[in-house]
Scaffold this motif. Structure first.
Motif, PDB file in Angstrom:
ATOM      1  N   ALA A 178       9.674   8.890  -4.254  1.00 55.81           N
ATOM      2  CA  ALA A 178      10.386   9.931  -3.501  1.00 55.81           C
ATOM      3  C   ALA A 178       9.521  11.185  -3.451  1.00 55.81           C
ATOM      4  O   ALA A 178       9.081  11.677  -4.489  1.00 55.81           O
ATOM      5  N   LEU A 179       9.276  11.678  -2.240  1.00 61.98           N
ATOM      6  CA  LEU A 179       8.505  12.889  -2.021  1.00 61.98           C
ATOM      7  C   LEU A 179       9.382  13.909  -1.303  1.00 61.98           C
ATOM      8  O   LEU A 179       9.669  13.752  -0.113  1.00 61.98           O
ATOM      9  N   PRO A 180       9.839  14.956  -2.014  1.00 66.19           N
ATOM     10  CA  PRO A 180      10.635  15.991  -1.345  1.00 66.19           C
ATOM     11  C   PRO A 180       9.818  16.670  -0.235  1.00 66.19           C
ATOM     12  O   PRO A 180       8.636  16.960  -0.417  1.00 66.19           O
ATOM     13  N   MET A 181      10.472  16.890   0.910  1.00 69.51           N
ATOM     14  CA  MET A 181       9.861  17.553   2.063  1.00 69.51           C
ATOM     15  C   MET A 181      10.907  18.506   2.631  1.00 69.51           C
ATOM     16  O   MET A 181      11.803  18.074   3.338  1.00 69.51           O
ATOM     17  N   GLY A 182      10.809  19.783   2.281  1.00 71.75           N
ATOM     18  CA  GLY A 182      11.832  20.717   2.736  1.00 71.75           C
ATOM     19  C   GLY A 182      13.184  20.335   2.170  1.00 71.75           C
ATOM     20  O   GLY A 182      13.333  20.149   0.966  1.00 71.75           O
ATOM     21  N   ASN A 183      14.174  20.169   3.032  1.00 78.06           N
ATOM     22  CA  ASN A 183      15.514  19.766   2.613  1.00 78.06           C
ATOM     23  C   ASN A 183      15.724  18.258   2.656  1.00 78.06           C
ATOM     24  O   ASN A 183      16.842  17.787   2.505  1.00 78.06           O
ATOM     25  N   ASN A 228       0.812  -1.217   0.000  1.00 75.55           N
ATOM     26  CA  ASN A 228       0.000   0.000   0.000  1.00 75.55           C
ATOM     27  C   ASN A 228       0.855   1.281   0.000  1.00 75.55           C
ATOM     28  O   ASN A 228       0.446   2.318   0.501  1.00 75.55           O
ATOM     29  N   THR A 229       2.032   1.210  -0.605  1.00 76.22           N
ATOM     30  CA  THR A 229       2.916   2.378  -0.684  1.00 76.22           C
ATOM     31  C   THR A 229       2.250   3.536  -1.410  1.00 76.22           C
ATOM     32  O   THR A 229       2.338   4.683  -0.971  1.00 76.22           O
ATOM     33  N   GLU A 230       1.592   3.244  -2.521  1.00 77.82           N
ATOM     34  CA  GLU A 230       0.967   4.325  -3.296  1.00 77.82           C
ATOM     35  C   GLU A 230      -0.087   5.043  -2.468  1.00 77.82           C
ATOM     36  O   GLU A 230      -0.132   6.281  -2.431  1.00 77.82           O
ATOM     37  N   GLU A 231      -0.918   4.303  -1.767  1.00 80.11           N
ATOM     38  CA  GLU A 231      -1.935   4.909  -0.903  1.00 80.11           C
ATOM     39  C   GLU A 231      -1.282   5.741   0.198  1.00 80.11           C
ATOM     40  O   GLU A 231      -1.688   6.873   0.463  1.00 80.11           O
ATOM     41  N   ALA A 232      -0.255   5.185   0.826  1.00 86.92           N
ATOM     42  CA  ALA A 232       0.430   5.892   1.911  1.00 86.92           C
ATOM     43  C   ALA A 232       1.063   7.183   1.406  1.00 86.92           C
ATOM     44  O   ALA A 232       0.922   8.249   2.025  1.00 86.92           O
ATOM     45  N   PHE A 233       1.759   7.130   0.273  1.00 83.00           N
ATOM     46  CA  PHE A 233       2.447   8.319  -0.225  1.00 83.00           C
ATOM     47  C   PHE A 233       1.485   9.363  -0.778  1.00 83.00           C
ATOM     48  O   PHE A 233       1.759  10.560  -0.683  1.00 83.00           O
ATOM     49  N   ASN A 234       0.358   8.953  -1.329  1.00 86.38           N
ATOM     50  CA  ASN A 234      -0.653   9.944  -1.709  1.00 86.38           C
ATOM     51  C   ASN A 234      -1.196  10.646  -0.471  1.00 86.38           C
ATOM     52  O   ASN A 234      -1.463  11.850  -0.495  1.00 86.38           O
ATOM     53  N   PHE A 235      -1.338   9.912   0.615  1.00 80.60           N
ATOM     54  CA  PHE A 235      -1.752  10.509   1.885  1.00 80.60           C
ATOM     55  C   PHE A 235      -0.697  11.501   2.376  1.00 80.60           C
ATOM     56  O   PHE A 235      -1.008  12.635   2.723  1.00 80.60           O
ATOM     57  N   TYR A 236       0.576  11.095   2.384  1.00 81.53           N
ATOM     58  CA  TYR A 236       1.637  11.990   2.833  1.00 81.53           C
ATOM     59  C   TYR A 236       1.726  13.231   1.942  1.00 81.53           C
ATOM     60  O   TYR A 236       1.918  14.342   2.417  1.00 81.53           O
ATOM     61  N   SER A 247      -0.757  14.617   0.449  1.00 84.05           N
ATOM     62  CA  SER A 247      -1.890  15.479   0.800  1.00 84.05           C
ATOM     63  C   SER A 247      -1.608  16.275   2.074  1.00 84.05           C
ATOM     64  O   SER A 247      -2.114  17.378   2.239  1.00 84.05           O
ATOM     65  N   VAL A 248      -0.782  15.725   2.948  1.00 83.49           N
ATOM     66  CA  VAL A 248      -0.443  16.419   4.200  1.00 83.49           C
ATOM     67  C   VAL A 248       0.690  17.426   3.980  1.00 83.49           C
ATOM     68  O   VAL A 248       0.605  18.574   4.393  1.00 83.49           O
ATOM     69  N   PHE A 249       1.773  16.986   3.314  1.00 79.11           N
ATOM     70  CA  PHE A 249       2.977  17.807   3.192  1.00 79.11           C
ATOM     71  C   PHE A 249       2.995  18.677   1.944  1.00 79.11           C
ATOM     72  O   PHE A 249       3.758  19.630   1.856  1.00 79.11           O
ATOM     73  N   GLY A 250       2.178  18.343   0.947  1.00 80.20           N
ATOM     74  CA  GLY A 250       2.198  19.073  -0.312  1.00 80.20           C
ATOM     75  C   GLY A 250       3.340  18.614  -1.192  1.00 80.20           C
ATOM     76  O   GLY A 250       4.042  17.660  -0.892  1.00 80.20           O
ATOM     77  N   GLY A 251       3.522  19.326  -2.309  1.00 80.85           N
ATOM     78  CA  GLY A 251       4.597  18.999  -3.230  1.00 80.85           C
ATOM     79  C   GLY A 251       4.186  17.942  -4.229  1.00 80.85           C
ATOM     80  O   GLY A 251       3.025  17.524  -4.298  1.00 80.85           O
TER      81      GLY A 251
END
Length: 140
Positions: free
Chosen positions: A56-61, A13-21, A23-27
Motif C-alpha cells: 500500500a502506497l498512500p497518495m494524497g487522500n 513484478n509488484t515490488e519493481e512497479a511499486f518502487n517505481f511509483y 519514485s514518482v509520487f513520493g512517500g
C-alpha cells in the motif's frame, strides 16, 4: 463514498512497479507484506514466497495497492479495461507526474490544454498500467 483506491495485480513484478511509483509520487509504503510472512501460505512454492502479497502506497487522500498473482492462479493480462486518473493540484504537478510515469512507457496523448478546460494527458507506463493525468485549469 470516502475514497476510491486502485488495486493493481502483477505477474511477479509488484515490488519493481511499486518502487517505481514511489519514485514518482513520493512517500513511504504504509504496508508491504510478502507471501512467505503470511499465515496460510506455508505450502506455497519457495520461489513465490518472496512475492508481494499486499503493498500500500498512500497518495494524497487515496492509497495505491497491489499484489503479485501466484503462478498457480490465472496470470494477469493487462489491457484497456482500466485506467487510473489523477487530479493534480497544479499544472507543474501534472507535468511532473506525467513525465515520471511516462519513463519507459508509451504516451497515448501528450499533456496539453483541452477544450473542456483541463491540462490533460494519457499514457501507459512500463508495467502496462494506463494513467490519465488531469489538472482543471478552470479553477486557477
Amino acid at each position: 463514498m470516502k475514497a476510491v483506491n486502485p488495486y493493481l495485480n502483477f505477474n511477479g513484478n509488484t515490488e519493481e512497479a511499486f518502487n517505481f511509483y514511489k519514485s514518482v509520487f513520493g512517500g513511504e509504503f504504509a504496508t508491504i507484506m510478502r507471501f512467505g510472512e503470511t499465515p496460510g501460505c506455508e505450502s506455497m512454492p519457495e520461489t513465490e514466497k518472496n512475492g508481494i502479497m499486499h503493498v500500500a502506497l498512500p497518495m494524497g487522500n487515496s492509497i495505491l495497492m497491489g499484489t503479485d498473482v501466484p503462478k498457480s492462479m490465472e496470470q494477469v493480462k493487462f489491457g484497456t479495461n482500466s485506467s487510473i486518473t489523477i487530479d493534480a493540484e497544479s499544472r507543474e504537478e501534472a507535468k511532473r507526474l506525467f513525465d515520471g510515469l511516462a519513463m519507459g512507457g508509451k504516451i497515448g496523448m501528450p499533456m496539453d490544454d483541452m477544450f473542456w478546460g483541463a491540462y490533460y494527458g494519457m499514457l501507459t507506463d512500463k508495467f502496462g498500467v494506463q494513467w490519465m493525468i488531469n489538472f482543471d485549469t478552470r479553477n486557477v
